[in-house]
Design an enzyme around this catalytic site. Structure first.
Site, PDB file in Angstrom:
ATOM      1  N   LYS A   1      14.060   0.105  -1.610  1.00 58.61           N
ATOM      2  CA  LYS A   1      14.513   1.484  -1.794  1.00 58.61           C
ATOM      3  C   LYS A   1      14.574   2.165  -0.435  1.00 58.61           C
ATOM      4  O   LYS A   1      13.557   2.492   0.173  1.00 58.61           O
ATOM      5  CB  LYS A   1      13.577   2.269  -2.722  1.00 58.61           C
ATOM      6  CG  LYS A   1      14.306   3.512  -3.239  1.00 58.61           C
ATOM      7  CD  LYS A   1      13.477   4.729  -3.443  1.00 58.61           C
ATOM      8  CE  LYS A   1      13.075   5.503  -2.250  1.00 58.61           C
ATOM      9  NZ  LYS A   1      14.139   6.241  -1.546  1.00 58.61           N
TER      10      LYS A   1
ATOM     11  N   CYS B   1       7.297   6.261  14.747  1.00 57.75           N
ATOM     12  CA  CYS B   1       5.875   6.339  14.393  1.00 57.75           C
ATOM     13  C   CYS B   1       4.988   5.954  15.572  1.00 57.75           C
ATOM     14  O   CYS B   1       3.832   6.324  15.611  1.00 57.75           O
ATOM     15  CB  CYS B   1       5.589   5.458  13.186  1.00 57.75           C
ATOM     16  SG  CYS B   1       6.224   3.802  13.402  1.00 57.75           S
TER      17      CYS B   1
ATOM     18  N   GLU C   1       1.717  14.956  13.819  1.00 54.72           N
ATOM     19  CA  GLU C   1       2.922  14.175  14.106  1.00 54.72           C
ATOM     20  C   GLU C   1       4.134  15.098  13.948  1.00 54.72           C
ATOM     21  O   GLU C   1       4.437  15.563  12.844  1.00 54.72           O
ATOM     22  CB  GLU C   1       3.038  13.002  13.128  1.00 54.72           C
ATOM     23  CG  GLU C   1       4.224  12.118  13.446  1.00 54.72           C
ATOM     24  CD  GLU C   1       4.369  10.962  12.458  1.00 54.72           C
ATOM     25  OE1 GLU C   1       4.334  11.209  11.240  1.00 54.72           O
ATOM     26  OE2 GLU C   1       4.532   9.818  12.901  1.00 54.72           O
TER      27      GLU C   1
ATOM     28  N   GLU D   1       2.416   1.591   6.008  1.00 57.19           N
ATOM     29  CA  GLU D   1       2.696   1.833   7.431  1.00 57.19           C
ATOM     30  C   GLU D   1       3.038   3.316   7.538  1.00 57.19           C
ATOM     31  O   GLU D   1       4.106   3.740   7.097  1.00 57.19           O
ATOM     32  CB  GLU D   1       3.880   0.985   7.901  1.00 57.19           C
ATOM     33  CG  GLU D   1       3.639  -0.515   7.869  1.00 57.19           C
ATOM     34  CD  GLU D   1       2.693  -1.011   8.953  1.00 57.19           C
ATOM     35  OE1 GLU D   1       2.205  -0.190   9.751  1.00 57.19           O
ATOM     36  OE2 GLU D   1       2.429  -2.216   8.980  1.00 57.19           O
TER      37      GLU D   1
HETATM   38  P1  NAD Z   1       8.559   9.924   3.498  1.00 57.12           P
HETATM   39  O1  NAD Z   1       7.135   9.625   3.219  1.00 57.12           O
HETATM   40  O2  NAD Z   1       9.074  11.261   3.169  1.00 57.12           O
HETATM   41  O3  NAD Z   1       9.521   8.894   2.739  1.00 57.12           O
HETATM   42  C1  NAD Z   1       9.415   7.509   2.918  1.00 57.12           C
HETATM   43  C2  NAD Z   1      10.024   6.812   1.715  1.00 57.12           C
HETATM   44  O4  NAD Z   1       9.235   7.106   0.565  1.00 57.12           O
HETATM   45  C3  NAD Z   1      11.450   7.274   1.376  1.00 57.12           C
HETATM   46  O5  NAD Z   1      12.222   6.166   0.956  1.00 57.12           O
HETATM   47  C4  NAD Z   1      11.211   8.234   0.216  1.00 57.12           C
HETATM   48  O6  NAD Z   1      12.341   8.345  -0.628  1.00 57.12           O
HETATM   49  C5  NAD Z   1      10.075   7.546  -0.500  1.00 57.12           C
HETATM   50  N1  NAD Z   1       9.275   8.403  -1.376  1.00 57.12           N
HETATM   51  C6  NAD Z   1       9.136   9.748  -1.331  1.00 57.12           C
HETATM   52  N2  NAD Z   1       8.357  10.175  -2.362  1.00 57.12           N
HETATM   53  C7  NAD Z   1       8.011   9.076  -3.082  1.00 57.12           C
HETATM   54  C8  NAD Z   1       7.214   8.851  -4.247  1.00 57.12           C
HETATM   55  N3  NAD Z   1       6.625   9.845  -4.895  1.00 57.12           N
HETATM   56  N4  NAD Z   1       7.063   7.584  -4.691  1.00 57.12           N
HETATM   57  C9  NAD Z   1       7.634   6.550  -4.045  1.00 57.12           C
HETATM   58  N5  NAD Z   1       8.415   6.698  -2.943  1.00 57.12           N
HETATM   59  C10 NAD Z   1       8.585   7.944  -2.452  1.00 57.12           C
HETATM   60  O7  NAD Z   1       8.753   9.565   5.046  1.00 57.12           O
HETATM   61  P2  NAD Z   1      10.047   9.775   5.927  1.00 57.12           P
HETATM   62  O8  NAD Z   1      10.128  11.217   6.243  1.00 57.12           O
HETATM   63  O9  NAD Z   1      11.222   9.088   5.330  1.00 57.12           O
HETATM   64  O10 NAD Z   1       9.646   8.926   7.232  1.00 57.12           O
HETATM   65  C11 NAD Z   1       8.958   9.456   8.287  1.00 57.12           C
HETATM   66  C12 NAD Z   1       7.511   8.997   8.286  1.00 57.12           C
HETATM   67  O11 NAD Z   1       7.441   7.562   8.294  1.00 57.12           O
HETATM   68  C13 NAD Z   1       6.748   9.426   9.508  1.00 57.12           C
HETATM   69  O12 NAD Z   1       5.491   9.913   9.154  1.00 57.12           O
HETATM   70  C14 NAD Z   1       6.608   8.138  10.316  1.00 57.12           C
HETATM   71  O13 NAD Z   1       5.537   8.121  11.206  1.00 57.12           O
HETATM   72  C15 NAD Z   1       6.477   7.126   9.250  1.00 57.12           C
HETATM   73  N6  NAD Z   1       6.813   5.792   9.761  1.00 57.12           N
HETATM   74  C16 NAD Z   1       5.818   4.853   9.912  1.00 57.12           C
HETATM   75  C17 NAD Z   1       6.111   3.606  10.435  1.00 57.12           C
HETATM   76  C18 NAD Z   1       5.059   2.546  10.601  1.00 57.12           C
HETATM   77  O14 NAD Z   1       5.418   1.378  10.668  1.00 57.12           O
HETATM   78  N7  NAD Z   1       3.777   2.883  10.657  1.00 57.12           N
HETATM   79  C19 NAD Z   1       7.408   3.307  10.798  1.00 57.12           C
HETATM   80  C20 NAD Z   1       8.388   4.277  10.651  1.00 57.12           C
HETATM   81  C21 NAD Z   1       8.066   5.515  10.107  1.00 57.12           C
END
Ligand code: NAD
Length: 468
Positions: free
Chosen positions: A160, A269, A365, A235
């Site tokens: 997804k 990240c 962040e 992650e």
């Molecule tokens: P987000 O948490 O808003 O969304 C991530 C994913 O989760 C999306 O596909 C979203 O549709 C889905 N999601 C949202 N609500 C959900 C729910 N209730 N149930 C299941 N899935 C759900 O994050 P974002 O804004 O897309 O990404 C940015 C974040 O990701 C930052 O905090 C960044 O640091 C982190 N990130 C971490 C890594 C790592 O490897 N540690 C890598 C890249 C990004």
């Protein structure tokens, strides 16, 4: 009379122009149901193939990605605003990871353990159907970090992607079929997090969730997984330090610092957004840093010369702005680069100085092109400041003293550190976070094992004996 249901769709915007470039139907919970049933059937076919055949198909998938590298890269530029050089690297990373994972298929061995009364062997069995939930900041690589090793270990994958970036994921699934992977083995479910994402997390037919995203959503996903006793890898975010000791090569450290937090417009990240500089070198480091930040080329991500593109969305732009007042002087001082005017979600490279170490911009962040510089006194102070955050994903340290490099690497609570470098994510090495940055590791030599269950089998050499 009730109004007919209007199917939900996702509008995909080019963040450099704000134009809608595609409209994609959003998956419903019923779509997830259907996909899980199909994936389960495909997984049985996949797991029954000889390991060499699965490896061959994954290598063919890597070759197919390679043949479409430029197409994938250009799609990443258009939907995510990544600069072309990065987008090419990202598509190449998918190819390389598929290749690397294919190499693991025929080496995914269990163990033979010495026991009395017979022999004992372990099998590493695939989990079944794995759900990969990806964020928008690195849509292609992050999809592959979950999908490639999961497929290699004999699983089916339902991916997804984030609402804003479904296009490269959809293309990748198309390339899997073109390469000859069984139909429905690797499916993409573009959809909303609380609908399609939540349905994947709650589905009894999904054995593991690999979630990459924000800490807040990650916590909720983990709690849901706990109710189903589902395996989960998280992650999450970061607020990574870049520690510069006075004995470092200051020129090299200052030259490398800008892109360590400006790459992908800071939507990374692992971004080194807390630059900690030893007091004796503080003024000189800032003198060197200012021109290096100011000359970063910000603009059209499709231009080969561009180093930094736009942010992903208006919401992200508003979030970044909220940490920095319009005049750019949240602290006593600031270094500002430039950014285009007009349409697109642009924000200039920004470095804030003079902030308190516990100011929101120094601890939260931001996920944009903003870093803070904070002074420290000695090694102990550097470690204390580096660890003064809930996160623990990455970090860098710059020093000429090897002993110090070792001591500080051992003392900083983060999953990925680099010395005199900002290297973070490499598919050969394990990647993941301490503390609130996540649970579990991806990539590296053990990546396939994380997508298996270990089964232990004892075979008695003395049939009927209860001994041992
Ligand atoms: P987000 O948490 O808003 O969304 C991530 C994913 O989760 C999306 O596909 C979203 O549709 C889905 N999601 C949202 N609500 C959900 C729910 N209730 N149930 C299941 N899935 C759900 O994050 P974002 O804004 O897309 O990404 C940015 C974040 O990701 C930052 O905090 C960044 O640091 C982190 N990130 C971490 C890594 C790592 O490897 N540690 C890598 C890249 C990004």
């Amino acid at each position: 009379m009730t109004a007919p249901d209007v199917p939900d769709v996702l509008d995909v915007l080019n963040p450099a122009t704000e134009e809608v470039i595609a409209t994609v139907p959003a998956a419903t919970a019923a779509d997830v149901d259907t996909a899980v049933a199909r994936a389960a059937a495909a997984q049985r076919i996949w797991a029954a193939l000889a390991p060499a055949d699965r490896a061959r198909l994954l290598r063919r998938f890597a070759v197919t990605v390679d043949e479409h590298l430029e197409e994938l890269a250009l799609l990443e530029v258009r939907e995510a605003g990544h600069v072309l050089g990065n987008a090419r690297w990202e598509a190449g990373n998918v190819r390389d990871l598929l290749d690397y994972s294919a190499g693991g298929v025929e080496r995914l061995t269990g163990r033979q353990i010495p026991v009395p009364g017979g022999i004992d062997v372990t099998f590493l069995e695939p989990l079944g159907v794995v759900g990969v939930i990806a964020p928008w900041n690195f849509p292609l690589p992050i999809a592959a970090w979950g999908a490639a090793p999961a497929l290699a270990a004999g699983n089916a994958v339902l991916l997804k992607p984030a609402e804003t970036t479904p296009l490269t994921a959809l293309r990748l699934a198309g390339l899997a079929v073109e390469a000859g992977l069984p139909e429905h083995l690797f499916q993409v479910l573009p959809g909303r997090g609380p609908v399609a994402g939540a349905a994947l997390v709650d589905h009894p037919g999904v054995a593991k969730i690999v979630f990459t995203g924000s800490a807040g959503v990650g916590r909720a996903v983990m709690a849901r997984c706990a109710t189903h006793m589902k395996r989960v890898t998280l992650e999450l975010g970061g607020k990574s330090p870049n520690i510069v000791f006075a004995d470092a090569d200051l020129e090299a450290a200052a030259l490398a610092a800008p892109m360590s937090f400006l790459d992908n417009s800071g939507q990374d990240c692992c971004a080194r957004t807390r630059i900690l500089v030893q007091r004796g070198a503080y003024d000189r480091f800032l003198e060197l840093l200012a021109p290096a930040v100011e000359k970063v080329v910000v603009g059209d991500p499709g231009d080969e010369q561009t180093q930094m593109g736009p942010l992903i969305s208006r919401a992200q732009l508003d979030r970044v702005r909220s940490y920095v007042p319009e005049d750019g002087t949240a602290g006593a001082g600031a270094i500002r680069g430039s950014a285009p005017d007009g349409p697109g979600f642009w924000y200039p490279p920004t470095v804030l100085t003079g902030l308190a170490p516990d100011a929101p911009a120094a601890t939260e962040e931001i996920f944009g092109p903003v870093a803070v510089v904070l002074p420290f006194d000695d090694e102990a102070d550097a470690v204390r400041l580096a660890n003064a955050t809930d996160y623990g994903l990455s970090g860098s340290l710059w020093t000429r003293d090897v002993g110090r490099a070792l001591r500080v690497s051992q003392a900083v609570q983060a999953g990925n550190l680099s010395v005199n470098s900002h290297a973070s994510v490499r598919y050969w090495t394990p990647f993941g976070g301490y503390k609130h940055s996540g649970i579990g590791r991806e990539l590296g030599p053990d990546a396939l094992a994380a997508f298996t269950e270990t089964k232990n089998v004892f075979i008695s050499s003395v049939p009927g004996s209860t001994e041992g």
